[in-house]
Design an enzyme around this catalytic site. Structure first.
Site, PDB file in Angstrom:
ATOM      1  N   LYS A 193       0.857  -1.105  -0.014  1.00 31.24           N
ATOM      2  CA  LYS A 193      -0.052   0.011   0.094  1.00 31.24           C
ATOM      3  C   LYS A 193       0.838   1.372   0.213  1.00 31.24           C
ATOM      4  O   LYS A 193       1.674   1.039   0.641  1.00 31.24           O
ATOM      5  CB  LYS A 193      -0.695  -0.147   1.029  1.00 31.24           C
ATOM      6  CG  LYS A 193      -1.653   1.188   1.541  1.00 31.24           C
ATOM      7  CD  LYS A 193      -2.689   1.008   2.856  1.00 31.24           C
ATOM      8  CE  LYS A 193      -1.806   1.688   4.126  1.00 31.24           C
ATOM      9  NZ  LYS A 193      -2.576   1.693   5.232  1.00 31.24           N
ATOM     10  N   ARG A 195       0.742   5.244   0.637  1.00 33.30           N
ATOM     11  CA  ARG A 195      -0.095   6.411   1.262  1.00 33.30           C
ATOM     12  C   ARG A 195       0.456   7.827   0.897  1.00 33.30           C
ATOM     13  O   ARG A 195       1.686   7.920   1.417  1.00 33.30           O
ATOM     14  CB  ARG A 195      -0.668   6.323   2.694  1.00 33.30           C
ATOM     15  CG  ARG A 195      -1.298   7.348   3.074  1.00 33.30           C
ATOM     16  CD  ARG A 195      -1.498   7.253   4.727  1.00 33.30           C
ATOM     17  NE  ARG A 195      -2.327   6.132   5.312  1.00 33.30           N
ATOM     18  CZ  ARG A 195      -3.556   5.962   5.510  1.00 33.30           C
ATOM     19  NH1 ARG A 195      -4.435   7.009   5.229  1.00 33.30           N
ATOM     20  NH2 ARG A 195      -4.271   5.056   6.128  1.00 33.30           N
ATOM     21  N   ASP A 221      -5.890  -6.190  10.151  1.00 38.74           N
ATOM     22  CA  ASP A 221      -5.163  -4.934  10.611  1.00 38.74           C
ATOM     23  C   ASP A 221      -5.161  -4.351  12.090  1.00 38.74           C
ATOM     24  O   ASP A 221      -6.108  -5.213  12.612  1.00 38.74           O
ATOM     25  CB  ASP A 221      -5.904  -3.677   9.639  1.00 38.74           C
ATOM     26  CG  ASP A 221      -5.020  -2.748   9.227  1.00 38.74           C
ATOM     27  OD1 ASP A 221      -3.865  -2.655   9.810  1.00 38.74           O
ATOM     28  OD2 ASP A 221      -5.136  -2.135   8.372  1.00 38.74           O
TER      29      ASP A 221
HETATM   30  C1  R5P Z   1      -1.656   1.902   8.863  1.00 41.35           C
HETATM   31  O1  R5P Z   1      -0.751   1.531   8.785  1.00 41.35           O
HETATM   32  C2  R5P Z   1      -2.560   1.198   9.931  1.00 41.35           C
HETATM   33  O2  R5P Z   1      -2.381  -0.128  10.286  1.00 41.35           O
HETATM   34  C3  R5P Z   1      -4.084   1.218   9.285  1.00 41.35           C
HETATM   35  O3  R5P Z   1      -4.230   0.281   8.249  1.00 41.35           O
HETATM   36  C4  R5P Z   1      -4.793   2.425   8.731  1.00 41.35           C
HETATM   37  O4  R5P Z   1      -4.139   3.327   9.878  1.00 41.35           O
HETATM   38  C5  R5P Z   1      -6.112   2.535   8.956  1.00 41.35           C
HETATM   39  O5  R5P Z   1      -6.463   3.826   8.600  1.00 41.35           O
HETATM   40  P1  R5P Z   1      -7.738   4.002   7.574  1.00 41.35           P
HETATM   41  O6  R5P Z   1      -8.914   3.255   7.974  1.00 41.35           O
HETATM   42  O7  R5P Z   1      -8.155   5.261   7.617  1.00 41.35           O
HETATM   43  O8  R5P Z   1      -7.291   3.392   6.045  1.00 41.35           O
END
Ligand code: R5P
Length: 296
Positions: A193, A195, A221
């Site tokens: 991913k 960001r 997650d």
């Molecule tokens: C990021 O590295 C975290 O592990 C989560 O995947 C992330 O923070 C989730 O945030 P959202 O739901 O806004 O994508």
């Protein structure tokens, strides 16, 4: 050996979890009442006097994060005035994703919070599946991370799945997915991913994945905030012709209709822990936390 006598204070964000922990510790329970004034200031009132015990403050830090953190500090301060020893349980620790200076000038607020907690006389701080090891390090030797993975796995095992595969939505969560898969008894993969640090926009950059075809998937997650990461991963995995997608996460914040958006993207079920209360919080971590506190 003299057994520790505990009093558990249940903060406003996770009273139910705090009550469960108190029952397991055979502890007294003190409820808190929160009044928020028109200017945003909070006033916390304890339901009864604190005894001279080991005091366990249980309070999560979901949104409104800053005001919940102030409540944690206030409760810890009060506990220190009356207790022999103060243990703070922050089931969901906010600010843990901001664990380093990603862009020049950014302040690492979790460092400030950890310092404030230490200086308020707290001897142990328990967190559940904190976002990163770097964030945990800010709490120094007093900080302990407790994993909700065994409890999540136990729950997921009750669902009948076809050829299940554990998937992490990003490479940062690969270790978590590996642990999950080992306990679940299946394989795992991690997507890539990306960001944008300025806009927060997410993109999945993995190549086509034939391994997911016709399999039930469990996306694992640590947390869901806006749902962006899970939605992007779901859209990507659906294109690879997987079967059903389940989501297992520790902290489901589910901001701005995230639950609905995730379901609309095609997720069959979201399963989360009761570190943050809500409709998906079906996995109880009170046994795990009580055991960790007993061993502190
Ligand atoms: C990021 O590295 C975290 O592990 C989560 O995947 C992330 O923070 C989730 O945030 P959202 O739901 O806004 O994508």
């Amino acid at each position: 050996m003299l057994l520790a006598r505990y009093t558990v204070i249940g903060g406003s964000t996770c009273e139910d979890l705090a009550r469960k922990i108190s029952r397991k510790l055979k502890a007294g329970f003190v409820k808190t009442e929160l009044t928020v004034f028109p200017d945003g200031e909070g006033k916390i009132t304890l339901s009864s006097k604190l005894e001279k015990n080991t005091i366990v403050v249980v309070q999560s830090a979901p949104p409104p994060v800053d005001s919940n953190l102030i409540q944690i500090l206030s409760l810890a301060h009060k506990a220190k005035e009356h207790g022999i020893k103060v243990i703070v349980v922050i089931p969901y620790m906010g600010y843990a994703r901001q664990d380093r200076e990603f862009l020049p000038g950014e302040i690492i607020t979790i460092k400030v919070i950890a310092k404030l907690l230490r200086s308020s006389g707290v001897s142990r701080i328990f967190v559940v599946d904190i976002h990163s090891k770097m964030a945990l390090k800010q709490f120094r030797s007093g900080g302990k991370n407790v994993s909700a993975v065994p409890d999540l796995v136990k729950h997921l095992k009750k669902i009948s799945m076809r050829d299940p595969l554990i998937v992490s939505p990003d490479s940062g969560g690969a270790e978590r997915a590996r642990q999950f898969a080992r306990q679940f008894g299946s394989e795992f993969i991690a997507l890539q991913k990306k960001r944008d640090r300025k806009t927060g926009r997410i993109k999945i950059i993995s190549d086509g994945l034939d391994t997911v075809r016709d399999r039930d998937l469990v996306l694992v997650d640590d947390m869901i905030s806006t749902g962006g990461s899970i939605i992007k991963a779901t859209e990507f995995l659906k294109k690879q012709k997987c079967r059903r997608i389940f989501v297992a996460c520790t902290h489901a914040l589910l901001i701005n209709g995230a639950e609905r958006k995730i379901r609309e993207a095609g997720v069959a079920r979201i399963i989360s822990a009761n570190t943050v209360p809500g409709t998906t919080a079906v996995v109880d971590v009170s046994d795990t936390l009580a055991a960790a506190i007993r061993n502190a």
